[in-house]
Write a protein that holds these residues in place. Structure first.
Motif, short mmCIF file in Angstrom:
data_model
loop_
_atom_site.label_atom_id
_atom_site.label_comp_id
_atom_site.label_asym_id
_atom_site.label_seq_id
_atom_site.Cartn_x
_atom_site.Cartn_y
_atom_site.Cartn_z
N SER A 180 0.83 -1.20 0.00
CA SER A 180 0.00 0.00 0.00
C SER A 180 0.87 1.25 0.00
O SER A 180 2.05 1.19 0.30
N ALA A 181 0.25 2.37 -0.33
CA ALA A 181 1.00 3.62 -0.45
C ALA A 181 1.65 4.02 0.86
O ALA A 181 2.68 4.69 0.87
N ASP A 182 1.06 3.62 2.01
CA ASP A 182 1.61 4.01 3.29
C ASP A 182 2.50 2.92 3.89
O ASP A 182 2.83 2.95 5.06
N SER A 183 2.91 1.95 3.08
CA SER A 183 3.80 0.88 3.53
C SER A 183 5.18 1.45 3.86
O SER A 183 5.79 2.13 3.05
N ASP A 184 5.65 1.15 5.06
CA ASP A 184 6.97 1.62 5.45
C ASP A 184 8.04 0.91 4.62
O ASP A 184 9.07 1.50 4.28
N TRP A 185 7.80 -0.36 4.31
CA TRP A 185 8.76 -1.08 3.48
C TRP A 185 8.84 -0.46 2.08
O TRP A 185 9.93 -0.34 1.51
N ALA A 186 7.70 -0.06 1.52
CA ALA A 186 7.71 0.59 0.21
C ALA A 186 8.55 1.86 0.25
O ALA A 186 9.28 2.18 -0.70
N TYR A 187 8.47 2.60 1.36
CA TYR A 187 9.26 3.82 1.54
C TYR A 187 10.76 3.48 1.57
O TYR A 187 11.57 4.11 0.87
N GLY A 214 3.81 0.14 13.80
CA GLY A 214 3.06 -0.51 12.73
C GLY A 214 3.86 -0.78 11.48
O GLY A 214 3.30 -1.24 10.47
N SER A 215 5.17 -0.53 11.50
CA SER A 215 5.98 -0.68 10.29
C SER A 215 6.04 -2.13 9.82
O SER A 215 6.31 -3.04 10.60
N ASP A 216 5.82 -2.34 8.52
CA ASP A 216 5.92 -3.67 7.94
C ASP A 216 7.37 -4.08 7.68
O ASP A 216 7.64 -5.21 7.26
N VAL A 217 8.31 -3.18 7.96
CA VAL A 217 9.72 -3.54 7.87
C VAL A 217 10.08 -4.51 8.99
O VAL A 217 10.96 -5.36 8.84
N THR A 218 9.37 -4.41 10.11
CA THR A 218 9.66 -5.24 11.27
C THR A 218 9.64 -6.72 10.91
O THR A 218 10.58 -7.47 11.23
N GLU A 219 8.58 -7.16 10.26
CA GLU A 219 8.45 -8.58 9.92
C GLU A 219 9.48 -9.01 8.89
O GLU A 219 10.01 -10.13 8.95
#
Length: 287
Positions: free
Chosen positions: A44-51, A249-254
């Motif tokens: 998604s646009a608000d994905s920390d991993w995408a950033y 909530g960052s998806d980078v964690t996983e």
């Protein structure tokens, strides 16, 4: 009428174009080689991993903290955390960028996106778990007291330091230990910017003791410039675990958790722990 039909046709064409650019929907197969399994929604646009992936790098917040992050004889940053983070970034396909921070301002640095994670022997606490996302724990640690070797008989416990001068790093687990210990809370307390500053204060006589992480004290006390300092033996003030901090909530964690597990399974993390004399503290070795 022709204009209306043309407008409708244009809208339909734009809709198809936008759908194609979006990377597909959950019901559409992902393009070959995209790295996204069929039937999986794109980030998604608000994905920390995408950033992070878009920047092509993971900005890693650290302080100088031997043996975790420190300057080697060649003037380059090295240490257990430095090599660990570099190995994880290699698995994630991004470059590591190490950013030295003020430890007391670590959460502000993270939220402002000056850094993407806190990777520097960060003790997992309930307060941090509320404020940020934290990786799986990987190292056991505890707080110890460092004193001048000449004071070995004078200071043998926290009780003996009630009324003494005690230092710890601002915002650290050491500072929390001082505040929560029955006797250390009666000492004259001074916060310092870095744990090594606390060691220098003890060495100079400005402080009687420093409360700090065992991993740092074990590496420095009694060696080189700190040869006249020692850790009070058989005194573990608090047992804790280290984790890596990410934005809430960052998806980078996983993603980092998965990479960490791979490094455990292929032996890389165990080899690094042995290199930096942390094998006994590596949680993967205690299972």
């Amino acid at each position: 009428m022709k204009r209306k039909l043309s407008a409708l046709a244009l809208a339909a064409a734009l809709g198809l174009s936008l759908t194609a650019c979006s990377g597909g929907t959950a019901s559409s197969p992902a393009p070959a080689g995209s790295g996204t399994p069929e039937g999986t929604p794109a980030q998604s646009a608000d994905s920390d991993w995408a950033y992070v992936e878009g920047n092509g790098k993971l900005k890693i917040g650290y302080t100088l903290f031997e043996p975790m992050n420190y300057m080697g004889e060649d003037g380059e940053l090295t240490g257990f955390e430095t090599e660990f983070a570099t190995a994880v970034c290699e698995k994630l396909g991004v470059e590591p960028e190490f950013v030295e921070i003020n430890w007391d301002a670590k959460l502000l640095e993270l939220e402002s996106k000056n850094i993407d994670c806190i990777w520097n022997g960060m003790t997992i606490t309930p307060e941090l778990q509320e404020a940020i996302s934290i990786s799986d724990p990987y190292i056991k640690n505890y707080q110890v007291l460092v004193i001048r070797a000449a004071d070995a008989e004078k200071y043998t416990s926290t009780e003996s330091l009630a009324g003494a001068k005690v230092d710890a790093e601002a915002g650290s687990a050491g500072e929390s230990t001082v505040q929560n210990d029955e006797f250390l809370s009666q000492a004259t307390y001074t916060s310092v910017v870095k744990q090594t500053d606390a060691l220098l204060e003890v060495k100079s006589g400005a402080a009687d003791a420093a409360v700090m992480d065992f991993v740092l004290a074990n590496a420095l006390a009694g060696v080189g410039d700190y040869s006249d300092l020692m850790v009070i033996p058989d005194l573990e003030l608090s047992v804790e675990e280290y984790g890596i901090g990410f934005r809430k909530g960052s998806d980078v964690t996983e993603k980092v958790n998965q990479a960490m597990q791979e490094l455990v399974e292929d032996g890389t993390l165990g080899t690094l722990a042995e290199k930096y004399e942390l094998s006994e503290l590596l949680l993967a070795n205690q299972k």
